[in-house]
Design an enzyme around this catalytic site. Structure first.
Site, PDB file in Angstrom:
ATOM      1  N   HIS A 188      56.292  83.629  41.492  1.00 40.72           N
ATOM      2  CA  HIS A 188      55.386  84.776  41.644  1.00 40.72           C
ATOM      3  C   HIS A 188      55.090  84.983  43.129  1.00 40.72           C
ATOM      4  O   HIS A 188      55.522  84.212  43.970  1.00 40.72           O
ATOM      5  CB  HIS A 188      54.093  84.594  40.828  1.00 40.72           C
ATOM      6  CG  HIS A 188      53.228  83.455  41.275  1.00 40.72           C
ATOM      7  ND1 HIS A 188      52.060  83.127  40.636  1.00 40.72           N
ATOM      8  CD2 HIS A 188      53.335  82.559  42.287  1.00 40.72           C
ATOM      9  CE1 HIS A 188      51.493  82.090  41.231  1.00 40.72           C
ATOM     10  NE2 HIS A 188      52.249  81.733  42.239  1.00 40.72           N
ATOM     11  N   SER A 198      55.202  78.342  40.978  1.00 39.57           N
ATOM     12  CA  SER A 198      54.759  78.763  42.296  1.00 39.57           C
ATOM     13  C   SER A 198      55.509  77.970  43.374  1.00 39.57           C
ATOM     14  O   SER A 198      56.730  77.985  43.392  1.00 39.57           O
ATOM     15  CB  SER A 198      53.238  78.603  42.386  1.00 39.57           C
ATOM     16  OG  SER A 198      52.722  79.227  43.518  1.00 39.57           O
TER      17      SER A 198
END
EC number: 3.4.21.92
Length: 193
Positions: free
Chosen positions: A123, A98
């Site tokens: 993501h 992330s």
């Protein structure tokens, strides 16, 4: 119990004791080894600014083992990395997921690395909201803008087309260190120092 190790260093004036993070900071090493939140961001930004004040020419080393965290806190670190004069070398040890992956790829070009067994994951941003329809709409627009901004950063830093980034970040997209190198997130996989 979360004990921080101490090291003892011999100097001309005798022994000096440091917590391990302070000792590493003397070597211009900053470690992010947790979720990225406001407290972590404040600490990392302060260390970046301190090291710049100490020597604006020498590289800073940012070691990352993080599942990600707050986008606001992550952007505080990323912006400070871009603001300061010294180049920031990044190294993934363990996991850069992330926003941890964004910090990894935000290192100076040619100076972004991963250890062989590292895992990197990109993501789209996560978010949740409850409340009135207007509040939900405002938050949804903010998350969509964040998604676009993050995809643009990844595309700019990796050289991948933004369409590929948008597709790959629809879900958690995990990569090995070698795959992250092929993708353009890191410039090399480090076997030995």
């Amino acid at each position: 119990m979360n004990a921080i190790p101490y090291v003892v260093e011999q100097t001309k004036l005798g022994e000096r004791s440091y917590d391990i993070y302070s000792r590493l900071l003397k070597d211009r090493i900053i470690i992010i080894g947790s979720e990225i939140n406001d407290q972590v961001a404040s600490s990392v930004v302060a260390q970046l600014l301190f090291l710049e004040a100490e020597d604006a020419e020498k590289d800073i080393f940012l070691y990352i083992n993080s599942p990600g965290g707050s986008t606001x806190a992550g952007f505080a670190i990323l912006d400070x990395m871009n603001l300061i004069x010294p180049e920031v070398q990044t190294l993934c040890m363990g996991l850069a997921a992330s926003f941890g992956a964004l910090l990894l790829l935000a290192g100076a070009k040619g100076k972004r690395f991963a250890l062989p067994n590292s895992e990197i994951m990109i993501h789209q941003p996560l978010g949740g909201v409850k409340g009135q329809a207007t509040e939900i709409e405002i938050t949804a627009k903010r998350i969509l803008k964040l998604k676009h901004d993050i995809n643009k950063i990844i595309a700019d830093r990796t050289g991948q087309p933004i369409e590929k980034i948008a597709h790959d970040t629809e879900r958690d997209y995990f990569m090995t260190a070698e795959e992250a190198k092929e993708y353009g997130i890191v410039d090399g996989v480090v076997e030995k120092k």
